[in-house]
Scaffold this motif. Sequence first.
Motif, PDB file in Angstrom:
ATOM      1  N   UNK A  25       0.878  -1.290  -0.137  1.00 61.45           N
ATOM      2  CA  UNK A  25       0.070  -0.019   0.068  1.00 61.45           C
ATOM      3  C   UNK A  25       0.909   1.154  -0.105  1.00 61.45           C
ATOM      4  N   UNK A  26       1.879   1.236   0.737  1.00 64.69           N
ATOM      5  CA  UNK A  26       2.681   2.433   0.802  1.00 64.69           C
ATOM      6  C   UNK A  26       3.502   2.708  -0.479  1.00 64.69           C
ATOM      7  N   UNK A  27       3.923   1.420  -0.975  1.00 61.73           N
ATOM      8  CA  UNK A  27       4.960   1.689  -2.546  1.00 61.73           C
ATOM      9  C   UNK A  27       3.491   2.299  -3.339  1.00 61.73           C
ATOM     10  N   UNK A  28       2.404   1.813  -3.327  1.00 60.22           N
ATOM     11  CA  UNK A  28       1.362   2.241  -4.262  1.00 60.22           C
ATOM     12  C   UNK A  28       1.330   3.661  -4.092  1.00 60.22           C
ATOM     13  N   UNK A  29       1.206   4.182  -2.846  1.00 60.50           N
ATOM     14  CA  UNK A  29       0.953   5.827  -2.513  1.00 60.50           C
ATOM     15  C   UNK A  29       2.175   6.537  -3.067  1.00 60.50           C
ATOM     16  N   UNK A  30       3.392   5.977  -2.783  1.00 66.09           N
ATOM     17  CA  UNK A  30       4.436   6.651  -3.346  1.00 66.09           C
ATOM     18  C   UNK A  30       4.554   6.737  -4.832  1.00 66.09           C
ATOM     19  N   UNK A  31       4.351   5.714  -5.630  1.00 64.72           N
ATOM     20  CA  UNK A  31       3.859   5.801  -7.271  1.00 64.72           C
ATOM     21  C   UNK A  31       2.920   6.722  -7.525  1.00 64.72           C
ATOM     22  N   UNK A  32       1.761   6.643  -6.859  1.00 60.56           N
ATOM     23  CA  UNK A  32       0.774   7.579  -6.998  1.00 60.56           C
ATOM     24  C   UNK A  32       1.040   8.988  -6.781  1.00 60.56           C
ATOM     25  N   UNK A  33       1.705   9.129  -5.605  1.00 59.96           N
ATOM     26  CA  UNK A  33       2.109  10.954  -5.164  1.00 59.96           C
ATOM     27  C   UNK A  33       2.836  11.414  -6.175  1.00 59.96           C
ATOM     28  N   UNK A  34       3.867  10.582  -6.629  1.00 62.35           N
ATOM     29  CA  UNK A  34       4.929  11.183  -7.661  1.00 62.35           C
ATOM     30  C   UNK A  34       4.441  11.289  -9.012  1.00 62.35           C
ATOM     31  N   UNK A  35       3.186  10.902  -9.254  1.00 60.64           N
ATOM     32  CA  UNK A  35       2.597  11.003 -10.447  1.00 60.64           C
ATOM     33  C   UNK A  35       1.672  12.452 -10.144  1.00 60.64           C
ATOM     34  N   UNK A  36       1.121  12.358  -8.913  1.00 65.35           N
ATOM     35  CA  UNK A  36       0.673  13.780  -8.565  1.00 65.35           C
ATOM     36  C   UNK A  36       1.485  14.960  -8.622  1.00 65.35           C
ATOM     37  N   UNK A  37       2.372  14.747  -8.059  1.00 65.80           N
ATOM     38  CA  UNK A  37       3.556  15.830  -7.904  1.00 65.80           C
ATOM     39  C   UNK A  37       3.788  16.470  -9.387  1.00 65.80           C
ATOM     40  N   UNK A  38       4.010  15.566 -10.176  1.00 66.82           N
ATOM     41  CA  UNK A  38       4.417  15.849 -11.666  1.00 66.82           C
ATOM     42  C   UNK A  38       3.215  16.754 -12.083  1.00 66.82           C
ATOM     43  N   UNK A  39       2.057  16.300 -11.850  1.00 71.23           N
ATOM     44  CA  UNK A  39       0.855  17.161 -12.362  1.00 71.23           C
ATOM     45  C   UNK A  39       0.993  18.426 -11.925  1.00 71.23           C
ATOM     46  N   UNK A  40       1.123  18.458 -10.307  1.00 72.24           N
ATOM     47  CA  UNK A  40       1.131  19.695  -9.737  1.00 72.24           C
ATOM     48  C   UNK A  40       2.167  20.662 -10.529  1.00 72.24           C
ATOM     49  N   UNK A  41       3.126  20.212 -10.709  1.00 76.07           N
ATOM     50  CA  UNK A  41       4.288  21.187 -10.982  1.00 76.07           C
ATOM     51  C   UNK A  41       4.103  21.572 -12.318  1.00 76.07           C
ATOM     52  N   UNK A  42       3.458  20.880 -13.101  1.00 73.15           N
ATOM     53  CA  UNK A  42       3.132  21.081 -14.358  1.00 73.15           C
ATOM     54  C   UNK A  42       2.112  22.128 -14.718  1.00 73.15           C
ATOM     55  N   UNK A  43       0.992  21.825 -13.887  1.00 70.29           N
ATOM     56  CA  UNK A  43      -0.050  22.967 -13.775  1.00 70.29           C
ATOM     57  C   UNK A  43       0.345  24.273 -13.193  1.00 70.29           C
ATOM     58  N   UNK A  44       1.535  24.248 -12.132  1.00 70.11           N
ATOM     59  CA  UNK A  44       1.862  25.242 -11.502  1.00 70.11           C
ATOM     60  C   UNK A  44       2.725  26.216 -12.636  1.00 70.11           C
ATOM     61  N   UNK A  45       3.491  25.495 -13.535  1.00 69.35           N
ATOM     62  CA  UNK A  45       4.192  26.061 -14.604  1.00 69.35           C
ATOM     63  C   UNK A  45       3.138  26.783 -15.633  1.00 69.35           C
TER      64      UNK A  45
END
Length: 98
Positions: A25-45
């Motif tokens: 579960x933790x490993x899933x959250x890590x992968x999922x959060x990395x995807x979200x963080x990339x999207x946050x940065x993209x939309x921030x730009x």
Amino acid sequence: MTHHHDQNHGHDDSNLTFEGKLIKLLEHWIRHNEEHARNYRDWGRKANENRLGEVGRLLEAAAEATARADEKFKEAVSHLNKSRRLGHSHSGPEGLNS
């Protein structure tokens, strides 16, 4: 934009210990959060490019907060792996059913 949050991804984890399920579960959250963080940065730009600097700053801050959460998840996985190596494994009614 929607996406599905199926944490098992079609895998049967019923034979795992509580710690094993928690690690997955933790490993899933890590992968999922990395995807979200990339999207946050993209939309921030994109927000910055559209003269929404404060929104861009807030999205970058959200990405950074997500990365900090991931560090805690990684620490938890490390702790669980260490505990399992030392033979402190638990299997019981507290197992995850998600």
